[in-house]
Design a protein around this motif. Structure first.
Motif, PDB file in Angstrom:
ATOM      1  N   HIS A  15      22.037   7.567  67.505  1.00  0.00           N
ATOM      2  CA  HIS A  15      22.512   6.920  66.276  1.00  0.00           C
ATOM      3  C   HIS A  15      23.159   7.842  65.277  1.00  0.00           C
ATOM      4  O   HIS A  15      24.219   7.543  64.723  1.00  0.00           O
ATOM      5  CB  HIS A  15      21.343   6.221  65.559  1.00  0.00           C
ATOM      6  N   GLY A  16      22.482   8.969  65.023  1.00  0.00           N
ATOM      7  CA  GLY A  16      22.960   9.904  64.011  1.00  0.00           C
ATOM      8  C   GLY A  16      24.404  10.311  64.293  1.00  0.00           C
ATOM      9  O   GLY A  16      25.265  10.276  63.405  1.00  0.00           O
ATOM     10  N   LEU A  17      24.653  10.634  65.543  1.00  0.00           N
ATOM     11  CA  LEU A  17      25.981  11.080  65.941  1.00  0.00           C
ATOM     12  C   LEU A  17      27.014   9.951  65.823  1.00  0.00           C
ATOM     13  O   LEU A  17      28.132  10.156  65.343  1.00  0.00           O
ATOM     14  CB  LEU A  17      25.921  11.598  67.374  1.00  0.00           C
TER      15      LEU A  17
ATOM     16  N   LEU B  13      31.652   7.338  63.315  1.00  0.00           N
ATOM     17  CA  LEU B  13      32.298   6.041  63.063  1.00  0.00           C
ATOM     18  C   LEU B  13      32.004   5.453  61.690  1.00  0.00           C
ATOM     19  O   LEU B  13      32.658   4.485  61.285  1.00  0.00           O
ATOM     20  CB  LEU B  13      31.852   5.019  64.121  1.00  0.00           C
ATOM     21  N   GLY B  14      31.017   6.027  60.992  1.00  0.00           N
ATOM     22  CA  GLY B  14      30.557   5.409  59.750  1.00  0.00           C
ATOM     23  C   GLY B  14      29.493   4.373  60.075  1.00  0.00           C
ATOM     24  O   GLY B  14      29.420   3.871  61.196  1.00  0.00           O
ATOM     25  N   GLU B  15      28.676   4.065  59.077  1.00  0.00           N
ATOM     26  CA  GLU B  15      27.500   3.205  59.250  1.00  0.00           C
ATOM     27  C   GLU B  15      27.833   1.833  59.871  1.00  0.00           C
ATOM     28  O   GLU B  15      27.212   1.396  60.848  1.00  0.00           O
ATOM     29  CB  GLU B  15      26.832   3.036  57.870  1.00  0.00           C
ATOM     30  N   THR B  16      28.843   1.147  59.307  1.00  0.00           N
ATOM     31  CA  THR B  16      29.132  -0.236  59.721  1.00  0.00           C
ATOM     32  C   THR B  16      29.612  -0.317  61.164  1.00  0.00           C
ATOM     33  O   THR B  16      29.099  -1.112  61.960  1.00  0.00           O
ATOM     34  CB  THR B  16      30.192  -0.845  58.772  1.00  0.00           C
ATOM     35  N   LYS B  17      30.593   0.521  61.501  1.00  0.00           N
ATOM     36  CA  LYS B  17      31.142   0.515  62.863  1.00  0.00           C
ATOM     37  C   LYS B  17      30.105   0.951  63.886  1.00  0.00           C
ATOM     38  O   LYS B  17      30.052   0.417  64.996  1.00  0.00           O
ATOM     39  CB  LYS B  17      32.350   1.467  62.950  1.00  0.00           C
ATOM     40  N   ALA B  18      29.284   1.939  63.514  1.00  0.00           N
ATOM     41  CA  ALA B  18      28.254   2.438  64.428  1.00  0.00           C
ATOM     42  C   ALA B  18      27.262   1.322  64.739  1.00  0.00           C
ATOM     43  O   ALA B  18      26.901   1.086  65.894  1.00  0.00           O
ATOM     44  CB  ALA B  18      27.534   3.635  63.827  1.00  0.00           C
ATOM     45  N   LYS B  19      26.847   0.615  63.703  1.00  0.00           N
ATOM     46  CA  LYS B  19      25.868  -0.455  63.875  1.00  0.00           C
ATOM     47  C   LYS B  19      26.438  -1.583  64.745  1.00  0.00           C
ATOM     48  O   LYS B  19      25.759  -2.125  65.620  1.00  0.00           O
ATOM     49  CB  LYS B  19      25.460  -0.995  62.497  1.00  0.00           C
TER      50      LYS B  19
ATOM     51  N   ASN C 207      10.420   1.050  59.120  1.00  0.00           N
ATOM     52  CA  ASN C 207      10.339   2.479  58.835  1.00  0.00           C
ATOM     53  C   ASN C 207      11.523   3.224  59.472  1.00  0.00           C
ATOM     54  O   ASN C 207      11.838   3.006  60.633  1.00  0.00           O
ATOM     55  CB  ASN C 207       9.019   3.008  59.411  1.00  0.00           C
ATOM     56  N   ASP C 208      12.175   4.065  58.671  1.00  0.00           N
ATOM     57  CA  ASP C 208      13.337   4.816  59.155  1.00  0.00           C
ATOM     58  C   ASP C 208      12.981   5.888  60.176  1.00  0.00           C
ATOM     59  O   ASP C 208      13.840   6.377  60.894  1.00  0.00           O
ATOM     60  CB  ASP C 208      14.045   5.510  57.977  1.00  0.00           C
ATOM     61  N   LYS C 209      11.713   6.268  60.178  1.00  0.00           N
ATOM     62  CA  LYS C 209      11.279   7.330  61.098  1.00  0.00           C
ATOM     63  C   LYS C 209      11.624   6.959  62.531  1.00  0.00           C
ATOM     64  O   LYS C 209      11.455   5.814  62.946  1.00  0.00           O
ATOM     65  CB  LYS C 209       9.752   7.515  61.023  1.00  0.00           C
ATOM     66  N   ARG C 210      12.077   7.949  63.285  1.00  0.00           N
ATOM     67  CA  ARG C 210      12.372   7.708  64.695  1.00  0.00           C
ATOM     68  C   ARG C 210      11.094   7.377  65.458  1.00  0.00           C
ATOM     69  O   ARG C 210      11.101   6.590  66.411  1.00  0.00           O
ATOM     70  CB  ARG C 210      13.008   8.963  65.316  1.00  0.00           C
ATOM     71  N   SER C 211      10.012   8.013  65.039  1.00  0.00           N
ATOM     72  CA  SER C 211       8.785   7.918  65.820  1.00  0.00           C
ATOM     73  C   SER C 211       7.565   7.859  64.918  1.00  0.00           C
ATOM     74  O   SER C 211       7.510   8.524  63.884  1.00  0.00           O
ATOM     75  CB  SER C 211       8.692   9.148  66.725  1.00  0.00           C
ATOM     76  N   ILE C 212       6.573   7.061  65.315  1.00  0.00           N
ATOM     77  CA  ILE C 212       5.284   7.043  64.632  1.00  0.00           C
ATOM     78  C   ILE C 212       4.342   8.014  65.350  1.00  0.00           C
ATOM     79  O   ILE C 212       3.597   8.758  64.734  1.00  0.00           O
ATOM     80  CB  ILE C 212       4.674   5.609  64.637  1.00  0.00           C
TER      81      ILE C 212
END
Ligand code: BLA
Length: 311
Positions: A241-243, A248-254, A288-293
């Protein structure tokens, strides 16, 4: 007289061999994962009638915000395969490959998953037939799909050893066949990666051909929900996701994630991420934004050589 030899699939390494001397030089250009996709599609067409997916109209190629990074998307379907799609990302310093195959819910075949990230220093590789249903040793699902092909894992175990700790949550999406590894680039490793990719792919393709349609509505529902849970996880928490956001920017990536890469997340069920993974709910009800719990775990491979989970 000298002869020029190169080795496939990436004809980037050349050796100039004369009678008494060996010179070797490298043309700086790394793997091209587009060839991986083309080879897999070629193998598929030998066995299966592929149609272009309707997604292909909206997703074919894109250029990153940097103006230098190219993204190439391919998408197909067949009567049994809901979506067979590929994304290859390339610029001067990085190559990414994400190739996946998802079945129609009438079939319980695993999900084909190849995710390769290559940068100047390192390669991060996940290659697996991700199980649709829970695996424990001696479950029917493991017996049906994995026990008879564990030799594929053994063949590559030495050249591609376990990649070390990873996001704990990921393990339950992996099978005992998984090749999770990190390495620095070499021609030898990339050639081996190409054969591993095709060998895992052939095994998956064979499963998709052999599998029979599930007639029991409750089983079809279970297959659909299991695939939706998988798509929901990856559309929300995939390490790429980060990459993609940067490129692409948030909208296009999503949009790319939810509509192309993990297509089905909006269609196969109305369940939400929190329905499947309630441990990610924050006090205000968000994800939660965290990748992992759980955090990073599994320093060593958690399956023994027979594919039994040893934690
Ligand atoms: C890293 N990618 C990783 C890691 C894994 C995966 C296990 C190590 C970090 C971690 O433990 O999370 C891959 N994880 C998977 C896969 C599944 C999973 C396939 O749970 C399936 C269920 N990787 C991509 C794409 C990009 C990418 C498309 O597949 C970029 C667009 C990048 N992967 C990427 C990068 C890293 C990474 C940059 C290193 C950064 C990091 O460790 O978070």
């Amino acid at each position: 007289s000298p002869v020029l030899v190169s080795s496939s699939p990436n004809k980037t390494n050349f050796k100039l061999i004369s009678k008494n001397q060996r010179f070797s030089f490298r043309i700086v250009s790394a793997v091209s994962y587009k060839e991986f996709a083309e080879s897999a599609l070629e193998e598929t067409r030998k066995r299966v009638v592929l149609e272009t997916s309707p997604l292909q109209e909206r997703y074919s190629s894109m250029t990153g915000l940097d103006g230098k990074t190219e993204l190439q998307m391919l998408a197909f379907k067949s009567s049994k395969i809901r979506l067979l799609r590929s994304m290859a990302i390339e610029n001067e310093t990085m190559q990414v490959f994400d190739f996946a195959g998802f079945m129609e819910p009438e079939y319980d075949t695993p999900i084909f998953c190849a995710n390769f990230f290559t940068s100047a220093n390192t390669n991060i590789v996940v290659l697996d037939l991700n199980p649709l249903h829970q695996l424990t040793d001696k479950t029917d699902y493991q017996e049906k799909y994995y026990n008879n092909i564990m030799s594929i894992y053994h063949k590559y175990a030495e050249i591609f050893p376990w990649g070390g700790k990873l996001t704990g949550e990921s393990i339950k999406f992996f099978s005992p066949l998984v090749m999770w590894t990190r390495f620095s680039s070499s021609q030898e490793k990339h050639t081996a990666l190409f054969s591993a990719f095709l060998e895992f792919y052939q095994a998956w393709l064979e499963m998709t051909i052999q599998v029979t349609e599930e007639m029991e509505p409750s089983q079809v529902r279970a297959n659909r929900e299991a695939q939706h849970k998988y798509l929901t996880w990856r559309a929300q928490k995939d390490p790429g996701h980060g990459l993609l956001r940067k490129l692409l920017g948030e909208t296009k990536a999503k949009e790319l994630l939810r509509d192309f890469l993990f297509n089905g997340v909006n269609e196969l069920s109305t369940k939400t991420f929190i329905d499947y993974f309630p441990e990610y709910q924050t006090e205000d009800g968000n994800v939660n934004d965290k990748r992992s719990i759980i955090g990073k775990s599994f320093e060593t491979r958690p399956w023994d050589s027979t594919g039994r989970f040893i934690g």
